[in-house]
Write a protein that holds these residues in place. Structure first.
Motif, mmCIF file in Angstrom:
data_model
loop_
_atom_site.group_PDB
_atom_site.id
_atom_site.type_symbol
_atom_site.label_atom_id
_atom_site.label_comp_id
_atom_site.label_asym_id
_atom_site.label_seq_id
_atom_site.Cartn_x
_atom_site.Cartn_y
_atom_site.Cartn_z
ATOM 1 N N GLN A 28 0.850 -1.186 0.000
ATOM 2 C CA GLN A 28 0.000 0.000 0.000
ATOM 3 C C GLN A 28 0.890 1.241 0.000
ATOM 4 O O GLN A 28 1.918 1.260 0.675
ATOM 5 C CB GLN A 28 -0.917 0.032 1.229
ATOM 6 C CG GLN A 28 -1.981 -1.046 1.248
ATOM 7 C CD GLN A 28 -2.921 -0.890 2.440
ATOM 8 O OE1 GLN A 28 -2.841 0.061 3.223
ATOM 9 N NE2 GLN A 28 -3.842 -1.841 2.575
ATOM 10 N N ASP A 64 -2.959 4.671 -2.294
ATOM 11 C CA ASP A 64 -4.010 3.989 -1.532
ATOM 12 C C ASP A 64 -4.484 4.784 -0.328
ATOM 13 O O ASP A 64 -5.604 4.584 0.145
ATOM 14 C CB ASP A 64 -3.480 2.635 -1.045
ATOM 15 C CG ASP A 64 -2.962 1.770 -2.176
ATOM 16 O OD1 ASP A 64 -3.790 1.204 -2.895
ATOM 17 O OD2 ASP A 64 -1.725 1.681 -2.338
ATOM 18 N N LYS A 113 -10.655 7.595 0.761
ATOM 19 C CA LYS A 113 -9.393 6.962 1.129
ATOM 20 C C LYS A 113 -9.199 6.993 2.646
ATOM 21 O O LYS A 113 -9.657 7.916 3.325
ATOM 22 C CB LYS A 113 -8.214 7.700 0.488
ATOM 23 C CG LYS A 113 -8.212 7.695 -1.039
ATOM 24 C CD LYS A 113 -7.927 6.309 -1.582
ATOM 25 C CE LYS A 113 -7.828 6.340 -3.106
ATOM 26 N NZ LYS A 113 -7.594 4.994 -3.672
#
Length: 423
Positions: free
Chosen positions: A149, A177, A205
């Motif tokens: 990520q 991400d 997010k």
């Protein structure tokens, strides 16, 4: 036909030895050893009573800032020193240079059992989006080894460094991400928080902060973060690394803050290798440890994970990409030396860290991705104490690392050579 069976292993939360079956990259069964005799497999790995953990999760690391010791003209003497020195070195970072050093960290982490990682890639007028682009390219190229990520991280501040706000949004468009924040760089905390919370809300997010990295009890941005988290309805989707100022609060004040963090579902990531090195430097007497109060936070129901943060740079001039090494350091410095503490610490490297990354289906159970690491030690406490380099790692059922260190045999041969084998 199964792809493989890992037999005779100790799985966290289960007392009898287990056999774990794997097919199509997932765990098919976890049964008492010998109970799965009707199954056939292409390969059987005998765990010999060792501990099988879910793949370790690294929730907070800086890849493009690793391995900078040879480029440093002096040692950092404070947090701001480390930030300034790194900003100067960033000016000559190249895409290939960042990739090489990042990949070195990733490969070492995988050998040590990491199957998931969250990295903070810097967004600023110095690097532009090059660190982000490098990290996103790595995310694709190493996906057979680990899931990565990427956090868009404004290390130099957002409003302190004009142009960063636009770069942050562009980084999200590129595929980041997570939206990152840092509470001790911009002069106006409310302005900073408003921007990152609205950016996260706009693109749905999660948020991940560097917060309250000091030993000053008045640095309590984490309280504002918790309040905004509830205001924006982001409970469980906000994380914060460091938060060391909580360790300098009076007990009753720290308890109140911890209760608020629990209510807001804030994940806290303790980063002992960096926090212990940087904090407490201004105390001429009774120097503080400079850690977030791990035990207190957990007592109040806060999810606490362990992160490596940095590998051999101005912020952390030692260390390697091994979560067990970091957990061992925390055990020593946070008074977590008991047998139950060992299980707690391993849980912080696995289940707790998986919650930070919001991993679905994580763990060693039927239907979960077969991301696992096998140690030959027989107890969880021994895994932590020995930090053995002998580890076997699977990513989605494929063995991606198998390190064997035959130390006992090497010692015996050495003793024979010197005529010291008196068995």
């Amino acid at each position: 036909m199964l792809e493989q069976i890992i037999s005779n292993v100790r799985v966290m939360g289960h007392h009898p030895l287990k056999d774990v079956g794997v097919a199509d990259g997932k765990v098919v069964f976890v049964e008492n050893s010998g109970a799965a005799k009707e199954w056939t497999a292409n390969a059987v790995v005998n765990g010999e009573g060792g501990v099988l953990l879910p793949g370790l999760v690294e929730p907070h690391i800086h890849l493009e800032k690793a391995y900078l010791l040879t480029r440093m003209e002096k040692e950092a003497e404070s947090l701001q020193d480390a930030i300034r020195m790194t900003a100067d070195m960033k000016k000559i970072f190249t895409r290939s240079d960042m990739r090489e050093r990042s990949l070195q960290v990733i490969k070492e982490a995988v050998r040590n059992g990491v199957t998931h990682m969250r990295c903070h890639a810097e967004v600023d007028p110095i690097l532009g989006l090059s660190a982000i682009e490098s990290a996103l390219e790595l995310k694709q190229s190493v996906r057979h080894l680990l899931d990565l990520q990427v956090v868009a991280f404004p290390q130099e501040g957002i409003f302190k460094s004009p142009g960063t706000a636009e770069l942050m949004e562009e980084a999200i468009h590129l595929g980041c991400d997570v939206v990152g924040g840092i509470t001790y760089q911009d002069p106006d905390l409310n302005e900073h928080l408003k921007f990152v919370f609205e950016l996260a809300g706009k693109y749905n997010k999660p948020l991940d902060f560097h917060a309250d990295f000091s030993d000053k009890p008045e640095d309590l941005a984490i309280v504002q973060i918790a309040k905004r988290t509830m205001q924006y309805g982001l409970q469980g989707r906000v994380s914060a690394g460091h938060v060391t100022s909580l360790g300098s609060l009076a007990r009753v004040e720290a308890e109140a803050a911890a209760e608020l963090l629990s209510e807001a579902g804030i994940h806290i990531i303790t980063l002992p290798a960096t926090d212990l090195y940087i904090n407490g430097r201004g105390d001429e007497e009774k120097p503080r440890r400079g850690l977030t109060p791990v035990k207190l936070l957990q007592e109040k129901g806060v999810n606490v994970a362990i992160g490596m943060n940095n590998v051999q740079n101005p912020f952390t001039p030692f260390g390697k990409a091994d979560p067990l090494e970091t957990a061992w350091l925390l055990a020593v410095t946070a008074y977590l030396g008991g047998e139950r503490d060992a299980s707690r610490l391993l849980g912080m490297l696995t289940e707790s860290a998986s919650r930070v990354l919001a991993l679905e289906g994580y763990g060693i159970r039927e239907g979960a991705p077969a991301d696992m690491v096998l140690f030959r030690e027989r107890t969880e406490r021994d895994v932590l104490l020995h930090k053995s380099e002998t580890r076997t790692v699977w990513k989605r059922g494929v063995m991606v690392a198998d390190t064997r260190i035959e130390r006992e045999r090497e010692i015996v041969h050495h003793m024979k050579d010197r005529g010291e084998d008196h068995r």
